[in-house]
Design an enzyme around this catalytic site. Structure first.
Site, short mmCIF file in Angstrom:
data_model
loop_
_atom_site.label_atom_id
_atom_site.label_comp_id
_atom_site.label_asym_id
_atom_site.label_seq_id
_atom_site.Cartn_x
_atom_site.Cartn_y
_atom_site.Cartn_z
N LYS A 1 74.01 56.44 38.62
CA LYS A 1 72.64 55.97 38.42
C LYS A 1 72.69 54.50 38.06
O LYS A 1 73.71 54.01 37.58
CB LYS A 1 71.97 56.74 37.28
CG LYS A 1 70.46 56.74 37.34
CD LYS A 1 69.96 57.83 38.26
CE LYS A 1 68.46 57.98 38.22
NZ LYS A 1 68.04 59.25 38.80
P1 NAD Z 1 57.52 56.48 40.33
O1 NAD Z 1 57.84 55.08 39.98
O2 NAD Z 1 57.10 56.77 41.72
O3 NAD Z 1 56.39 57.04 39.33
C1 NAD Z 1 56.56 57.01 37.96
C2 NAD Z 1 55.25 57.45 37.31
O4 NAD Z 1 55.49 57.58 35.91
C3 NAD Z 1 54.11 56.44 37.47
O5 NAD Z 1 52.90 57.14 37.65
C4 NAD Z 1 54.10 55.72 36.12
O6 NAD Z 1 52.83 55.16 35.80
C5 NAD Z 1 54.46 56.87 35.19
N1 NAD Z 1 54.97 56.41 33.89
C6 NAD Z 1 55.82 55.40 33.64
N2 NAD Z 1 55.98 55.26 32.31
C7 NAD Z 1 55.22 56.20 31.73
C8 NAD Z 1 54.96 56.56 30.37
N3 NAD Z 1 55.54 55.90 29.37
N4 NAD Z 1 54.11 57.59 30.14
C9 NAD Z 1 53.52 58.26 31.15
N5 NAD Z 1 53.72 57.96 32.45
C10 NAD Z 1 54.57 56.94 32.73
O7 NAD Z 1 58.83 57.34 39.95
P2 NAD Z 1 59.29 58.74 40.55
O8 NAD Z 1 60.20 58.48 41.67
O9 NAD Z 1 58.10 59.61 40.75
O10 NAD Z 1 60.19 59.31 39.35
C11 NAD Z 1 59.62 60.00 38.25
C12 NAD Z 1 60.69 60.80 37.54
O11 NAD Z 1 61.27 61.73 38.45
C13 NAD Z 1 61.85 60.00 36.96
O12 NAD Z 1 62.29 60.61 35.77
C14 NAD Z 1 62.91 60.14 38.02
O13 NAD Z 1 64.22 59.94 37.53
C15 NAD Z 1 62.68 61.56 38.47
N6 NAD Z 1 63.20 61.87 39.81
C16 NAD Z 1 62.78 61.18 40.90
C17 NAD Z 1 63.27 61.51 42.15
C18 NAD Z 1 62.79 60.83 43.41
O14 NAD Z 1 63.16 61.28 44.49
N7 NAD Z 1 61.96 59.82 43.34
C19 NAD Z 1 64.21 62.54 42.27
C20 NAD Z 1 64.62 63.24 41.14
C21 NAD Z 1 64.09 62.90 39.91
#
Ligand code: NAD
Length: 428
Positions: free
Chosen positions: A113
């Site tokens: 990561k």
């Molecule tokens: P993203 O950037 O598309 O979205 C993140 C969201 O979280 C946004 O709506 C943002 O406003 C919100 N956010 C940020 N800080 C916040 C806070 N303090 N309180 C509340 N909301 C908050 O990111 P994503 O790709 O959707 O990833 C989200 C989570 O899922 C992360 O933990 C990431 O590691 C995990 N994840 C993502 C993927 C992927 O394929 N994108 C895969 C596995 C896990």
């Protein structure tokens, strides 16, 4: 929510959590102490500082990270995050979770990561492109299609991956360039991306909830759910939940929280965020609520899909949901989990619940490697089959070992890694 306030807790907490989760499962299976030692440390920790010219011609220096935890099962794999909370400890914790996730999913990958410590909302698109390209250049051959394969995470997206790919390829000899298409996954379709990778994580979150519901003989139709984070994961999970007849009752993002007892239209909210810099603020068909109250909203299912350490001993006792489906990595800390389990709340752990993302990435990587292009239906069908296998294994292990689902998931992941070390031995 104040990013600066949560960041200190997160930095300390995530690494401590993942280690406690690992130790807990390692104790249950009485893991060989030598293998425990190996899996407790990260193989490589890369920190790069790099200069970038801003739009105003000033130069800013950024700090980027890539932590490679373990590659005994295959190349390192894991996302890149652009967020102020990114630092070495956060990257270490997230890299470890990736190792357990890829192992549990039965993929030929290890865990990594990384990211940049940056508030990306403060930079123009052109600046983000230069930052991404210069970061890629600084990482150099520390990433590679058969060595370490990044993907999108918080505040990075298919466009970010296209810039990384283009920069990485451009530094290779012309004849080698197209052999590097799989250096990143989560690319746009026109740049070697796979159909379905955009929705793979959220679809996997939904499928996990569906498998849970089938097992519990619960009908998802009319069930209320709340979602923290309305980005890639939160949106797609909500999209599939709504399609199944469930009702979105509340959403929280980085800018605030909204609720509507009678339901929030997922697509209308998504359209609103597209026109509002990604933010749910000002959505006219729901009421703003206090952010501290968000997890207390009346609902059946809670889908944290933002950052780590959001559900803690402080708020776990007030959660109304009977199921927590972890879209985010590490959203529930160990103490919060104890409170939830004692109250009989089910938790589908992150390394299972959001593993649709890395499974979708694996499919993209395979297509690039083999010169194939798969249809959307084929990708989603294969994803469902793979996730179903993992879900059933976790459920089975949790029953036979009499442990919660997270411990069961960790046991499966660790035992696969243990097997490879026992078979291969330690060089020299
Ligand atoms: P993203 O950037 O598309 O979205 C993140 C969201 O979280 C946004 O709506 C943002 O406003 C919100 N956010 C940020 N800080 C916040 C806070 N303090 N309180 C509340 N909301 C908050 O990111 P994503 O790709 O959707 O990833 C989200 C989570 O899922 C992360 O933990 C990431 O590691 C995990 N994840 C993502 C993927 C992927 O394929 N994108 C895969 C596995 C896990």
């Amino acid at each position: 929510m104040e990013v600066e306030n949560i960041s200190k807790e997160q930095k300390r907490g995530m690494l401590e959590n993942v280690m406690r989760q690992f130790d807990n499962a390692a104790d249950v299976i009485d893991l060989n102490p030598n293998i425990r030692k190996i899996l407790s440390i990260t193989n490589n920790e890369i920190v790069v500082h790099f200069p970038v010219k801003m739009d105003n011609n000033e130069v800013e220096v950024f700090t980027g990270y890539r932590v490679q935890h373990n590659n005994s099962l295959g190349p390192y794999k894991g996302g890149l995050r652009y967020h102020p909370t990114v630092d070495l400890d956060a990257a270490k914790a997230l890299a470890m979770w990736m190792t357990w996730k890829t192992s549990l999913a039965g993929l030929p990958y290890g865990g990594a990561k990384g990211g940049i410590q940056i508030d990306s909302s403060k930079y123009s698109m052109a600046e983000l492109e230069r930052i991404t390209r210069r970061f890629t250049y600084a990482l150099g051959d520390n990433i590679g299609p058969e060595f370490d394969i990044p993907a999108p995470d918080v505040n990075t997206n298919p466009q970010t991956m296209a810039w990384i790919l283009d920069t990485f390829m451009s530094t290779k000899a012309p004849a080698e360039r197209s052999a590097n298409l799989h250096v990143v996954t989560g690319k746009p379709i026109g740049t070697g991306g796979s159909e379905g990778r955009d929705r793979a994580t959220g679809y996997g979150v939904f499928l996990s909830i569906k498998f849970w519901a089938e097992n519990k003989k619960v009908n998802l139709k009319g069930k209320k759910f709340i979602v923290q984070g309305f980005g890639n994961v939160g949106y797609w999970a909500s999209h599939f939940m709504e399609k199944e007849g469930a009702i979105l009752a509340g959403v929280q993002d980085a800018d605030g929280s909204i609720a509507n007892k009678t339901g929030i239209s997922v697509e209308k909210l998504w359209e609103h965020t597209r026109e509002n810099n990604g933010s749910i603020q000002g959505f006219p068909f729901a009421s703003p609520i206090e952010s501290d109250y968000f997890f207390q909203l009346s609902c059946d299912i809670c889908i944290p899909s933002a950052l780590g350490n959001q559900i803690t001993a402080k708020n776990a006792s007030k959660i109304k949901a009977v199921l927590i489906a972890e879209g985010a990595n590490g959203p529930t800390d160990v103490e919060g989990e104890k409170v939830l389990l004692a109250r009989g709340v089910d938790i589908i752990p992150d390394i299972l619940c959001n593993s649709g993302g890395v499974i979708g990435s694996y499919f993209e990587w395979l297509q690039n490697r083999n010169g194939e292009i798969w249809q959307l239906e084929e990708v989603l069908m294969k994803l469902e089959k793979k996730l179903n296998e993992s879900f059933n294994k976790v459920l089975q292990t949790s029953k036979t070992r009499k442990v919660d689902m997270r411990t069961a998931a960790f046991i499966i992941a660790i035992e696969r890694l243990e097997r490879t070390y026992v078979e291969r031995g330690i060089f020299p």
